[in-house]
Design a protein around this motif. Sequence first.
Motif, PDB file in Angstrom:
ATOM      1  N   ALA A   1       1.034   7.916   7.817  1.00 40.03           N
ATOM      2  CA  ALA A   1       1.095   7.805   6.802  1.00 40.03           C
ATOM      3  C   ALA A   1       0.514   7.002   6.052  1.00 40.03           C
ATOM      4  CB  ALA A   1       2.560   7.145   6.351  1.00 40.03           C
ATOM      5  N   VAL A   2       0.259   5.906   5.840  1.00 36.74           N
ATOM      6  CA  VAL A   2      -0.641   5.240   5.483  1.00 36.74           C
ATOM      7  C   VAL A   2      -1.552   4.533   5.759  1.00 36.74           C
ATOM      8  CG1 VAL A   2      -0.401   2.428   3.571  1.00 36.74           C
ATOM      9  CG2 VAL A   2       2.004   3.890   4.701  1.00 36.74           C
ATOM     10  N   GLY A   3      -1.867   3.935   6.724  1.00 37.32           N
ATOM     11  CA  GLY A   3      -3.314   3.625   7.838  1.00 37.32           C
ATOM     12  C   GLY A   3      -4.165   4.297   7.799  1.00 37.32           C
TER      13      GLY A   3
ATOM     14  N   GLU B   1      -2.373   0.478   0.323  1.00 38.64           N
ATOM     15  CA  GLU B   1      -3.711   0.260   0.236  1.00 38.64           C
ATOM     16  C   GLU B   1      -3.570  -0.091   1.357  1.00 38.64           C
ATOM     17  OE1 GLU B   1      -4.442  -2.589  -3.211  1.00 38.64           O
ATOM     18  OE2 GLU B   1      -4.678  -0.730  -3.965  1.00 38.64           O
ATOM     19  N   ARG B   2      -2.892  -0.620   2.626  1.00 42.24           N
ATOM     20  CA  ARG B   2      -3.376  -0.998   4.107  1.00 42.24           C
ATOM     21  C   ARG B   2      -3.809  -0.070   4.738  1.00 42.24           C
ATOM     22  NH1 ARG B   2       0.393  -6.346   3.915  1.00 42.24           N
ATOM     23  NH2 ARG B   2      -0.249  -7.296   2.557  1.00 42.24           N
ATOM     24  N   GLU B   3      -5.179  -0.095   5.321  1.00 46.26           N
ATOM     25  CA  GLU B   3      -5.632   0.769   6.301  1.00 46.26           C
ATOM     26  C   GLU B   3      -5.385   0.256   7.808  1.00 46.26           C
ATOM     27  OE1 GLU B   3      -6.701  -2.794   7.125  1.00 46.26           O
ATOM     28  OE2 GLU B   3      -8.123  -0.938   8.117  1.00 46.26           O
ATOM     29  N   ILE B   4      -5.506   1.232   8.711  1.00 47.47           N
ATOM     30  CA  ILE B   4      -5.195   1.541   9.820  1.00 47.47           C
ATOM     31  C   ILE B   4      -5.154  -0.521  10.340  1.00 47.47           C
ATOM     32  CG2 ILE B   4      -5.865   1.436  12.238  1.00 47.47           C
ATOM     33  CD1 ILE B   4      -7.185   4.484  11.045  1.00 47.47           C
TER      34      ILE B   4
ATOM     35  N   LEU C   1     -12.771  -4.134   7.505  1.00 44.55           N
ATOM     36  CA  LEU C   1     -12.517  -5.869   6.606  1.00 44.55           C
ATOM     37  C   LEU C   1     -12.115  -5.638   5.216  1.00 44.55           C
ATOM     38  CD1 LEU C   1     -16.117  -6.547   8.234  1.00 44.55           C
ATOM     39  CD2 LEU C   1     -14.525  -7.439   8.714  1.00 44.55           C
ATOM     40  N   VAL C   2     -11.472  -4.398   4.675  1.00 48.58           N
ATOM     41  CA  VAL C   2     -10.917  -4.965   3.333  1.00 48.58           C
ATOM     42  C   VAL C   2      -9.818  -5.317   3.227  1.00 48.58           C
ATOM     43  CG1 VAL C   2     -12.939  -2.813   2.447  1.00 48.58           C
ATOM     44  CG2 VAL C   2     -10.271  -2.827   3.368  1.00 48.58           C
ATOM     45  N   PHE C   3      -9.308  -6.254   5.010  1.00 46.48           N
ATOM     46  CA  PHE C   3      -7.662  -6.711   4.712  1.00 46.48           C
ATOM     47  C   PHE C   3      -8.075  -8.602   4.214  1.00 46.48           C
ATOM     48  CE2 PHE C   3      -9.218  -8.987   8.364  1.00 46.48           C
ATOM     49  CZ  PHE C   3      -8.969 -10.182   8.189  1.00 46.48           C
ATOM     50  N   MET C   4      -9.712  -8.540   4.191  1.00 51.64           N
ATOM     51  CA  MET C   4      -9.388  -9.709   3.284  1.00 51.64           C
ATOM     52  C   MET C   4      -9.191 -10.034   2.337  1.00 51.64           C
ATOM     53  SD  MET C   4     -10.802 -12.051   5.913  1.00 51.64           S
ATOM     54  CE  MET C   4     -11.125 -13.302   4.882  1.00 51.64           C
ATOM     55  N   LEU C   5      -8.553  -8.793   1.739  1.00 49.75           N
ATOM     56  CA  LEU C   5      -8.965  -8.438  -0.437  1.00 49.75           C
ATOM     57  C   LEU C   5      -7.761  -8.633  -0.474  1.00 49.75           C
ATOM     58  CD1 LEU C   5     -12.241  -6.344  -1.041  1.00 49.75           C
ATOM     59  CD2 LEU C   5     -12.234  -8.291  -1.133  1.00 49.75           C
ATOM     60  N   GLY C   6      -6.790  -8.952   0.220  1.00 52.35           N
ATOM     61  CA  GLY C   6      -5.193  -8.550  -0.134  1.00 52.35           C
ATOM     62  C   GLY C   6      -4.672  -7.936  -0.323  1.00 52.35           C
ATOM     63  N   LEU C   7      -4.222  -6.394   0.650  1.00 46.39           N
ATOM     64  CA  LEU C   7      -4.129  -5.003  -0.684  1.00 46.39           C
ATOM     65  C   LEU C   7      -2.315  -5.274  -0.054  1.00 46.39           C
ATOM     66  CD1 LEU C   7      -6.605  -3.465   2.303  1.00 46.39           C
ATOM     67  CD2 LEU C   7      -7.350  -2.986  -0.297  1.00 46.39           C
TER      68      LEU C   7
END
Lengths: 245, 254
Positions: free
Chosen positions: B26-28, B186-189, B176-182
């Motif tokens: 649904a999200v990732g 907005e969270r991906e796999i 790597l975008v997890f580093m930006l604090g989603l």
Amino acid sequence: MSEFTSGTLSAKNIHLSFGSNHVLRGIDLHVPQGTTASVIGPSGSGKSTLLRVMNRLIEPDQGDILLDGRSVLKDNPDELRRRIGMVFQQFNLFPHKTVVENVSLALRKLRKLSKEEARAEALEQLDLVGLKHKADSRPANLSGGQQQRVAIARALAMKPEVMFFDEATSALDPELVKGVLALMADLAKGGMTMVVVTHEMGFSRNVSDAVTFMDAGVVVESGPPEQVFTEPRTDRLKGFLADVL
Amino acid sequence: MDILKLLSDTFLDWNAIGAVLPKMFAVGLPNTLVLAVSSGVIGTVLGMLLALMGISRNAGARWVARIYTDVLRGLPPILTILVIGLGFGPIVRQWTGSTSPYPMAIAALSLMSAAYIGEIFRSGIQSVDKGQLEATRALGFGYGPAMRLVVVPQGVRRVLPALVNQFIALIKESSLVFMLGLLASEREIFQIGKDAASTSGNLSPYVAAAVFYLVLTVPLTHFVNWIDRRLRTGRPEKKEPDEAAAVVGKGAQA
């Protein structure tokens, strides 16, 4: 082939250097409308470069180019090149397009014909060079001789006033040369103004109206084929003819 | 057999995997696809621009393309993402009022991939025989139309495999975008897997994330191989002798 109404081409005192290499050193060439001028000479004499200067693929450093008596150096070079068809040693067909698309591309994009009109006209041109049945093939699936005839059709489709041939048969297998030369001879007979850079002395002698012998960037000798081939006046031409005939 | 049990508890905790799947779908997955596809598209457009600048006759344009490419290719992706995301994020927030790091993440991924894609396109375009441009110009086309209609399409075709490889890299680097604090939506796999792993206490959600990545990347890898083969062998077509040579040219003299 239909008759052609204009296309007297002259080059006057053309000079061109690439860096310190003085490739063309004051070339004069006059090609009256409806005649075929062949340009012969050893490799590196500047023959092919002269063709590219006359349709302004390369701009000359000095000199003038006249089409129908009018200088074309101030015109838009793209428009000049639409009036002069060119055929290359390596064919330079567009490998990602079919044969008929090769011929119709300029008709659609430059002469702004519709897709159908362009295709119909392209097929007509292909018919003239005997390759209508190959219209939907890719160039890679054609023999060298067929490819070169497509290249000729592609140039003719723009209804040029003058045709340039740059060693058009040099890259062909010997048995395929004849068909292409015959097509060029037909064009010449039909009244097309042509400048033919060639190593085919038979063609130069039998088909052209005038022969120009170039060496080291200058015109060494020129005249009617009989004179150039049977009564060469300079040692350079005598030596050249002895080497090639 | 303690070790096997330990391994299976760590990596194959089916309950943990089952629990994370709905969120993955649904999200990732959608978020990873949005990140990869949008930055792939923007990166391709920018990359083409860079490639054309790189072969331009204008020395200024060549320099800009050169420096851009050298810098963006020379930096670790994580540094670029952090610098652009954290550095430019506040500025964008001031302009738009949006606190989402998403646009910045897409921008960073696009700018990075543009540098690589630009080099891929440039090498492809430059590998096209010079006679193609010359023949097109001899027909009366200007430089721009000749490049657009004849040279660039051939160059791009040759580098399609390299381009798809770049898209595969982009799918992976989007993690790597997890580093930006989603934000949660907005969270991906990768981030979904990471979140779930911290609640389940084992690494099984990471295994689920890995499977999702592989489902995206492995078919693309095989697609690359297929294009590559196709480009090398072409479509089979029969070659005939030069029969028509005899038909034309009744005027043969030479």
